[in-house]
Write an enzyme that holds these catalytic residues in place. Structure first.
Site, PDB file in Angstrom:
ATOM      1  CB  CYS A 134       9.787  21.847  -7.490  1.00 40.01           C
ATOM      2  SG  CYS A 134      11.228  22.152  -6.463  1.00 40.01           S
TER       3      CYS A 134
ATOM      4  CB  SER B 208      -2.141  -9.089   0.248  1.00 35.15           C
ATOM      5  OG  SER B 208      -1.573  -9.199  -1.054  1.00 35.15           O
ATOM      6  CB  SER B 209      -5.734 -10.452  -3.961  1.00 27.78           C
ATOM      7  OG  SER B 209      -4.951  -9.506  -4.661  1.00 27.78           O
TER       8      SER B 209
ATOM      9  CG  HIS C 233       3.716  -1.693  -4.770  1.00 27.07           C
ATOM     10  ND1 HIS C 233       2.525  -2.355  -4.798  1.00 27.07           N
ATOM     11  CD2 HIS C 233       4.628  -2.568  -5.261  1.00 27.07           C
ATOM     12  CE1 HIS C 233       2.695  -3.584  -5.278  1.00 27.07           C
ATOM     13  NE2 HIS C 233       3.969  -3.732  -5.556  1.00 27.07           N
TER      14      HIS C 233
ATOM     15  CB  CYS D 108      11.636  18.442  -7.692  1.00 32.79           C
ATOM     16  SG  CYS D 108      11.853  19.478  -9.152  1.00 32.79           S
TER      17      CYS D 108
ATOM     18  CG  ASN E 169      -1.863  -1.188   1.231  1.00 34.64           C
ATOM     19  OD1 ASN E 169      -2.095  -1.784   0.180  1.00 34.64           O
ATOM     20  ND2 ASN E 169      -2.389  -1.536   2.389  1.00 34.64           N
TER      21      ASN E 169
ATOM     22  CB  CYS F 205      15.953  20.598  -8.393  1.00 35.60           C
ATOM     23  SG  CYS F 205      14.708  20.592  -7.083  1.00 35.60           S
TER      24      CYS F 205
ATOM     25  CB  CYS G 108      13.583  24.354  -9.443  1.00 34.64           C
ATOM     26  SG  CYS G 108      12.912  22.737  -9.869  1.00 34.64           S
TER      27      CYS G 108
HETATM   28 ZN   LIG Z   1      12.785  21.345  -8.017  1.00 35.37          ZN
END
Ligand SMILES: [Zn+2]
Length: 257
Positions: free
Chosen positions: A156, A197-198, A123, A131, A106, A134, A159
């Site tokens: 971000c 969980s399957s 996962h 970002c 999850n 950067c 930046c």
């Molecule tokens: Zn950035």
């Protein structure tokens, strides 16, 4: 029902004998917290969208707006969701029982919110975003407010580059270090408790087999049948929110014994 009670008692006896248990959790543990299983067609998330069109890493790079539009309802749900009794039961078993860690498929951060400590999120997770320009990482709770309110593409703050949540998209390589740690934990465990969980999504779905081959006992608590039910020592087809607290209740703080 009697049969059910017998199975729960069998699972409790296995856990009481365990010294090094590990839990493997999937989408089913979080549905009680209002989070749909986003891989399942029933989640509604795929009704108007082909996952391969929006949720692959190449689609994300090509068209981040489509990705963020698609995932918006899920992110909104996750950011406000609270852990349910099943998450809390695992936290309790880590504090007072044999649980050494949680491996989860999850991305919803609910094990963290429940206060569990050793968590392997194979996962990825929505806790942070990085970002794409950067490569700086930011906490989602601090930078996603504008997106949660108004949609669009989260940017971000330093930046202006596109932020990507630290979840693993289709076509991305799973985090090798975390996966290796999860495998080592699995090989070292004496009990694997599968919860919600399957076991359909590899490689996490293959871990119960690794646990079994490494000599551990396997307990599966899942509403539906799984393809690994045959190798489990105990299989309980029931709601994890009801079963896990019963399993956890036998473990109490030492001072109150
Ligand atoms: Zn950035």
């Amino acid at each position: 029902m009697d049969n059910h009670r017998t199975l729960i008692n069998q699972a409790i006896n296995i856990l009481k004998d365990a010294r090094h248990a590990v839990a493997l959790t999937g989408a089913g543990i979080s549905t009680g917290s209002g989070i749909p299983d986003f891989r399942s067609p029933e989640s509604g998330l795929w009704d108007y969208m082909d996952p391969m069109e929006v949720a692959t890493i190449s689609a994300f790079k090509r068209n981040p707006k489509a990705f963020f539009d698609w995932i918006h309802p899920l992110v909104k749900k996750i950011m406000t969701a609270q852990p349910n009794p099943a998450h809390l039961a695992l936290t309790h078993m880590e504090a007072f029982g044999p649980l050494q860690g949680i491996i989860t498929q999850n991305i919803d951060i609910l094990h963290t919110k429940a206060g569990s400590h050793t968590i392997y999120e194979v996962h990825g997770h929505l806790r942070d975003a990085t970002c794409m320009h950067c490569l700086k990482t930011f906490e989602s709770s601090k930078i996603l407010n504008g997106y949660l309110d108004n949609g669009g593409i989260p940017r971000c703050p330093e930046c202006g580059g596109v932020l990507k949540p630290n979840v693993i998209l289709f076509g991305e390589i799973l985090p090798v270090t975390i996966l290796n740690r999860a495998k080592r934990l699995t090989q070292a465990c004496d009990v694997m408790l599968v919860a919600g969980s399957s076991l359909e999504v590899a490689p996490a779905g293959d871990l119960p087999m690794l646990a079994k081959y490494s000599g551990a006992k396997v307990i599966i608590v899942n509403y539906e049948e799984t393809h690994l039910d045959y190798l489990a020592d105990v299989v309980i087809h029931a709601d994890v929110e009801k079963v896990l607290p019963q399993l956890a209740s036998v473990f109490v703080p030492e001072t109150s014994v």
